[in-house]
Design an enzyme around this catalytic site. Structure first.
Site, short mmCIF file in Angstrom:
data_model
loop_
_atom_site.label_atom_id
_atom_site.label_comp_id
_atom_site.label_asym_id
_atom_site.label_seq_id
_atom_site.Cartn_x
_atom_site.Cartn_y
_atom_site.Cartn_z
N GLY A 42 0.83 -1.19 0.00
CA GLY A 42 0.00 0.00 0.00
C GLY A 42 0.87 1.24 0.00
CE LYS A 43 -2.11 6.28 -2.91
NZ LYS A 43 -3.22 7.17 -2.96
#
Ligand code: GLU
Length: 471
Positions: free
Chosen positions: A246-247
């Site tokens: 994820g980010k």
């Protein structure tokens, strides 16, 4: 022989991250290796998710990484247009074929009615399927309702180059929307039409589409289309390997990596080895080596881990491999601000001794600013150093004085002679390099790290070295 044609088909819904680049890279490599074509197609049919500027950003990202495409929205090609919003006529033409064959119908239901069907299915503990609610006499489709595919549920067996032989039953197949009420096709419909019209031979894409494959296979059949080769890329996982990247774990914009001082070739090599290897333990690959050795069959089925420390190591490797004049060119935007006050030859010398220690180009200021500026004293370099913090103030003064006096006697200020003097100093003071050399390094640079001490002092010059030790 058929020409190998692969495509990268991103939606302009944001920045291009590592996962997207990997898909693009693998498709690119398959095409380049076979002497075929790599196509960029912009899948912009979901207007509500579109992010302004992302199409340009995608193009810039591919160009920056050197993933050149042979056909695409900005350069055209024989099978264009390459932007789905410019191809609406094509989708309507293919939709008409399905309507004529009795394989598509106008979906007459309002959302509230669909909700009722769902609830009834849930109450009966049955899965909700649109195909259980096909209207008996559907209205003629005029675009005011969605156009829905009339599926023909059956069992499928197919081969995926990465995932192997796969099999599903008829229960997973349902009627799905082909064209929405805004006139745009769904991804599910448009990509199949486009891949066929653009003569794509290999569909290489992310794992999120795998569960829809049975529906796609059903549609290929209804459209009378030959199947391309499918290769599904597993997710990229975070460093721990316990969830999708994820980010927060570094799934950032690839252009941010470039801005942070990573080299495009390092990113390409690193991303290629996320889930792929050449059968040996080799960890870094040049572009040409990738084109030569890449093989979809060697892409692993389970998620590859994104290890940023490995990326850093790979980047350092590529920095060390660069010829100095090329490194000079690449380093230009990264110098500390005062570096412009010195001549190019001096900068080049600084770079030549720093090269070995650079992990990213962004390390350049921390690693070299004291060559251009008077450093600011930072006592934490001593108080937070396990060995140095044990020294008393007078011990430090004695050592620095000894270093000053030994170096002051040198007539020939060269790395070799400096090193000899430093070695003698080790003997005469009876200190370890970890103490003596660290102290000298800190008092002359006040930087957390630097190139090798003798090289650093040589380049700093005798006057500056002695003056910094004195002060
Ligand atoms: N437009 C899809 C996406 O951005 C592409 C999937 C595909 O390659 O078919 O995820």
């Amino acid at each position: 022989m058929t020409t190998i044609r692969t495509r990268f088909a991103p939606s302009p819904t944001g920045f291009l991250h590592v996962g997207g680049i990997r898909t693009a890279l693998f498709a690119y490599l398959v095409a380049r290796q076979a002497g075929g074509q790599f196509i960029l197609r912009l899948e912009d049919t979901d207007k509500s998710r579109e992010v302004a500027g992302s199409a340009e950003h995608l193009v810039e990202s591919l160009n920056t990484l050197g993933l050149s495409y042979d056909e695409g929205p900005d350069i055209g090609g024989d099978y264009g247009p390459y932007r789905q919003s410019d191809r609406l006529d094509t989708y309507h033409r293919w939709a008409q074929k399905l309507i004529d064959a009795g394989r598509a119908y106008a979906d007459p239901y309002a959302p509230a009615e669909v909700q009722e069907f769902r609830e009834a299915a849930a109450a009966a503990k049955k899965p909700f399927l649109y195909r259980n609610h096909r209207p008996e006499n559907p209205p003629v489709w005029d675009g005011s309702t969605p156009l829905r595919f009339k599926a023909d549920p059956q069992q499928y067996q197919w081969h995926d180059v990465v995932m192997g032989d796969l099999k599903t039953g008829p229960e997973v197949i349902d009627d799905f929307i082909l064209i929405k009420t805004d006139g745009y096709p769904t991804y599910n419909f448009a990509h199949i039409v486009d891949d066929a019209e653009m003569k794509i031979t290999h569909v290489i894409r992310g794992q999120e589409f795998l569960s829809s494959m049975p529906n796609y296979l059903n549609l290929y059949e209804a459209l009378g289309l030959e199947l391309p080769i499918f290769a599904t890329m597993p997710h990229i996982m975070n460093e721990q390997g316990n969830k999708k990247l994820g980010k927060r774990d570094g799934a950032k914009d690839v252009l941010d990596y470039i801005r942070d001082g990573y080299l495009p070739e390092a990113l390409v090599s690193f991303i290629a080895t996320l889930g792929w290897n050449d059968g040996t333990t080799k960890e870094v690959f040049t572009h040409d080596e990738l084109v030569e050795t890449f093989d979809l069959h060697r892409v692993g089925r389970s998620g590859a881990r994104f290890d940023e420390k490995r990326l850093l190591w790979v980047n350092g490797h590529f920095i060390r491999e660069l010829p100095l004049d090329e490194l000079m060119r690449r380093a230009e935007p990264f110098w500390p601000s005062n570096a412009h006050t010195v001549d190019v030859a001096y900068k080049q010398q600084v770079l030549s001794i720093a090269q070995e220690r650079l992990k990213t180009l962004n390390d350049l200021p921390a690693l070299t600013s004291y060559f251009f500026d008077e450093p600011t004293r930072d006592d934490t370099l001593i108080t937070e150093n396990k060995q140095l913090k044990k020294l008393t103030e007078s011990e430090v003064t004695t050592l620095i004085n000894a270093a000053h006096d030994a170096l002051a006697t040198l007539d020939d200020w060269q790395p070799g002679t400096i090193q000899d003097a430093l070695n003698q100093l080790l003997e005469s003071t009876g200190r370890k390099p970890g103490i003596l050399f660290s102290l000298i390094r800190i008092y002359t640079t006040w930087a957390p790290f630097s190139p090798q001490l003798n090289d650093t002092l040589a380049l700093l010059g005798k006057d500056k070295t002695l003056q910094r030790l004195r002060s």
